[in-house]
Design a protein around this motif. Structure first.
Motif, PDB file in Angstrom:
ATOM      1  N   ALA A  83      23.251   0.918  -2.881  1.00 21.86           N
ATOM      2  CA  ALA A  83      22.264   1.917  -2.497  1.00 21.86           C
ATOM      3  C   ALA A  83      21.005   1.190  -2.045  1.00 21.86           C
ATOM      4  N   PRO A  84      20.144   1.849  -1.286  1.00 23.62           N
ATOM      5  CA  PRO A  84      18.906   1.203  -0.847  1.00 23.62           C
ATOM      6  C   PRO A  84      18.056   0.750  -2.023  1.00 23.62           C
ATOM      7  N   HIS A  85      17.394  -0.387  -1.863  1.00 22.94           N
ATOM      8  CA  HIS A  85      16.535  -0.898  -2.923  1.00 22.94           C
ATOM      9  C   HIS A  85      15.280  -0.032  -3.054  1.00 22.94           C
ATOM     10  N   GLN A  86      14.862   0.206  -4.278  1.00 15.95           N
ATOM     11  CA  GLN A  86      13.636   0.943  -4.561  1.00 15.95           C
ATOM     12  C   GLN A  86      12.811   0.129  -5.557  1.00 15.95           C
ATOM     13  N   LEU A  87      12.285  -0.989  -5.082  1.00 11.56           N
ATOM     14  CA  LEU A  87      11.553  -1.885  -5.972  1.00 11.56           C
ATOM     15  C   LEU A  87      10.327  -1.200  -6.562  1.00 11.56           C
ATOM     16  N   ALA A  88       9.631  -0.394  -5.760  1.00 13.32           N
ATOM     17  CA  ALA A  88       8.438   0.292  -6.255  1.00 13.32           C
ATOM     18  C   ALA A  88       8.798   1.244  -7.392  1.00 13.32           C
ATOM     19  N   TYR A  89       9.828   2.041  -7.179  1.00 15.75           N
ATOM     20  CA  TYR A  89      10.264   3.008  -8.190  1.00 15.75           C
ATOM     21  C   TYR A  89      10.728   2.307  -9.457  1.00 15.75           C
ATOM     22  N   ALA A  90      11.544   1.266  -9.289  1.00 18.03           N
ATOM     23  CA  ALA A  90      12.044   0.529 -10.445  1.00 18.03           C
ATOM     24  C   ALA A  90      10.897  -0.111 -11.222  1.00 18.03           C
ATOM     25  N   SER A  91       9.930  -0.650 -10.523  1.00 19.25           N
ATOM     26  CA  SER A  91       8.778  -1.269 -11.185  1.00 19.25           C
ATOM     27  C   SER A  91       7.981  -0.240 -11.971  1.00 19.25           C
ATOM     28  N   SER A  92       7.834   0.954 -11.403  1.00 21.24           N
ATOM     29  CA  SER A  92       7.090   2.003 -12.111  1.00 21.24           C
ATOM     30  C   SER A  92       7.816   2.417 -13.388  1.00 21.24           C
ATOM     31  N   ASP A 108       0.817  -1.212   0.000  1.00 24.62           N
ATOM     32  CA  ASP A 108       0.000   0.000   0.000  1.00 24.62           C
ATOM     33  C   ASP A 108       0.853   1.266   0.000  1.00 24.62           C
ATOM     34  N   GLU A 109       2.129   1.125   0.398  1.00 25.11           N
ATOM     35  CA  GLU A 109       3.036   2.266   0.334  1.00 25.11           C
ATOM     36  C   GLU A 109       3.486   2.559  -1.100  1.00 25.11           C
ATOM     37  N   TRP A 110       3.253   1.614  -1.993  1.00 27.34           N
ATOM     38  CA  TRP A 110       3.623   1.808  -3.390  1.00 27.34           C
ATOM     39  C   TRP A 110       2.670   2.749  -4.122  1.00 27.34           C
ATOM     40  N   ASP A 111       1.469   2.934  -3.599  1.00 28.59           N
ATOM     41  CA  ASP A 111       0.413   3.617  -4.346  1.00 28.59           C
ATOM     42  C   ASP A 111       0.819   4.997  -4.862  1.00 28.59           C
ATOM     43  N   PRO A 112       1.436   5.868  -4.038  1.00 26.52           N
ATOM     44  CA  PRO A 112       1.826   7.180  -4.578  1.00 26.52           C
ATOM     45  C   PRO A 112       2.840   7.077  -5.713  1.00 26.52           C
ATOM     46  N   THR A 113       3.753   6.107  -5.616  1.00 27.37           N
ATOM     47  CA  THR A 113       4.757   5.937  -6.666  1.00 27.37           C
ATOM     48  C   THR A 113       4.105   5.552  -7.984  1.00 27.37           C
ATOM     49  N   ILE A 114       3.190   4.601  -7.940  1.00 24.71           N
ATOM     50  CA  ILE A 114       2.506   4.171  -9.163  1.00 24.71           C
ATOM     51  C   ILE A 114       1.602   5.281  -9.676  1.00 24.71           C
ATOM     52  N   GLU A 115       0.931   5.963  -8.763  1.00 25.87           N
ATOM     53  CA  GLU A 115      -0.006   7.023  -9.157  1.00 25.87           C
ATOM     54  C   GLU A 115       0.712   8.163  -9.873  1.00 25.87           C
ATOM     55  N   VAL A 116       1.873   8.552  -9.350  1.00 25.26           N
ATOM     56  CA  VAL A 116       2.610   9.658  -9.957  1.00 25.26           C
ATOM     57  C   VAL A 116       3.397   9.186 -11.182  1.00 25.26           C
ATOM     58  N   ASN A 117       4.237   8.175 -10.994  1.00 20.17           N
ATOM     59  CA  ASN A 117       5.188   7.808 -12.038  1.00 20.17           C
ATOM     60  C   ASN A 117       4.525   7.187 -13.260  1.00 20.17           C
ATOM     61  N   VAL A 118       3.566   6.312 -13.047  1.00 23.13           N
ATOM     62  CA  VAL A 118       2.930   5.637 -14.177  1.00 23.13           C
ATOM     63  C   VAL A 118       1.686   6.399 -14.635  1.00 23.13           C
ATOM     64  N   LYS A 119       0.670   6.442 -13.781  1.00 20.08           N
ATOM     65  CA  LYS A 119      -0.575   7.089 -14.187  1.00 20.08           C
ATOM     66  C   LYS A 119      -0.379   8.580 -14.434  1.00 20.08           C
ATOM     67  N   PHE A 154      15.468  -0.009 -13.202  1.00 19.12           N
ATOM     68  CA  PHE A 154      14.470  -1.012 -13.576  1.00 19.12           C
ATOM     69  C   PHE A 154      15.116  -2.192 -14.309  1.00 19.12           C
ATOM     70  N   ILE A 155      16.362  -2.017 -14.748  1.00 15.56           N
ATOM     71  CA  ILE A 155      17.091  -3.089 -15.425  1.00 15.56           C
ATOM     72  C   ILE A 155      18.132  -3.714 -14.501  1.00 15.56           C
ATOM     73  N   LYS A 156      18.793  -2.871 -13.728  1.00 19.83           N
ATOM     74  CA  LYS A 156      19.951  -3.298 -12.946  1.00 19.83           C
ATOM     75  C   LYS A 156      19.778  -2.852 -11.492  1.00 19.83           C
ATOM     76  N   PRO A 157      19.345  -3.736 -10.616  1.00 19.59           N
ATOM     77  CA  PRO A 157      19.159  -3.360  -9.216  1.00 19.59           C
ATOM     78  C   PRO A 157      20.463  -2.862  -8.611  1.00 19.59           C
ATOM     79  N   PRO A 158      20.390  -1.830  -7.767  1.00 23.27           N
ATOM     80  CA  PRO A 158      21.612  -1.272  -7.165  1.00 23.27           C
ATOM     81  C   PRO A 158      22.230  -2.236  -6.156  1.00 23.27           C
TER      82      PRO A 158
END
Length: 263
Positions: free
Chosen positions: A153-162, A106-117, A146-150
């Protein structure tokens, strides 16, 4: 080089980093510029810095998660400069950290809402103006994450997925809008020197009790070219895709990462 002379470039997400650099280089290349950002005070300051005369820059507060806000920004630019020739989608949300097992969906929602939609809302709002020109360019800023996980640095799976979702959307949009003369491409930065990364690296250096360069050097040495891109490097690539030099390029992705993808 004035390869954008007479063109109008709309930039969404004009913060102090990449968005500002894109706008600055667009002006240098001859374009008039339309600026949108969710923070109007910052936006006004940047507009004044870039064009004190106010003749070649127009700006408006814009929330890309709101259809009306996106349409109003396009209308503002179209009315002032009699059209829009290119859109550079910079606006993004990237403050959700964590991997699959230690982040809540549920913390992913703002990332998907902004970055994708949000990116697609802004794009949809601009399409009628681009169609009216008979041709145009849409550039979406992606991320090598989104291609090469860091690994350092801290993982940002939500951002990379978007950003991965936007890469797919770019190819579909290139096919959908191509018959209208509208090209759609992405620019993919990796580690990128600018206010955001510099702030992060300095905080890491402070936490570790070391010099800034001690944190920076391992990142540079991991790149094929041993040099980090800057916001301006990424901005120049985006504007190349807005220019007539790239008139037959669509559905493509340009990496501006110093060879990080090979690391």
């Amino acid at each position: 080089m004035k390869d954008l002379e007479g063109k109008v470039v709309l930039v969404s997400g004009v913060g102090p980093g990449l968005g500002r650099a894109v706008a600055d280089r667009a002006l240098a290349r001859g374009a008039n510029v339309v600026l949108g950002d969710i923070a109007p005070h910052r936006l006004g300051e940047i507009a004044d810095e870039l064009d004190p005369s106010g003749r070649r820059v127009v700006w408006a507060e814009c929330d890309i998660t709101d259809d009306d806000s996106c349409r109003e920004l396009v209308a503002r630019g179209s009315e002032r400069f009699h059209g829009i020739d290119a859109l550079v989608n910079v606006a993004a949300f990237d403050t959700v950290f964590g991997s699959l097992m230690n982040s809540a969906f549920d913390e992913w929602d703002p990332t998907i809402e902004v970055n994708v939609k949000g990116t697609l809302r802004m794009t949809r709002a601009a399409v009628p103006a681009l169609k009216a020109r008979g041709r145009g360019s849409i550039v979406i800023i992606s991320s090598v994450g989104f291609i090469k996980p860091p690994t350092n640095a801290p993982h940002q799976l939500a951002y990379a997925s978007s950003k991965g979702a936007l890469m797919t959307a770019m190819r579909y949009l290139a096919a959908e809008l191509g018959p209208d003369g509208i090209r759609v491409n992405t620019v993919t930065p990796g580690w990128k020197l600018g206010p955001v990364l510099e702030g992060y690296l300095r905080s890491v250096a402070e936490e570790q009790g070391v010099e800034y360069g001690t944190v920076l050097e391992p990142i540079k040495s991991s790149l094929a070219l041993r040099e980090l891109a800057t916001d301006y490097d990424v901005g120049e690539a985006a504007l190349f895709l807005c220019s007539e030099q790239s008139r037959l390029i669509t559905g493509q992705n340009i990496h501006v990462d110093g060879g990080e993808i090979f690391g």
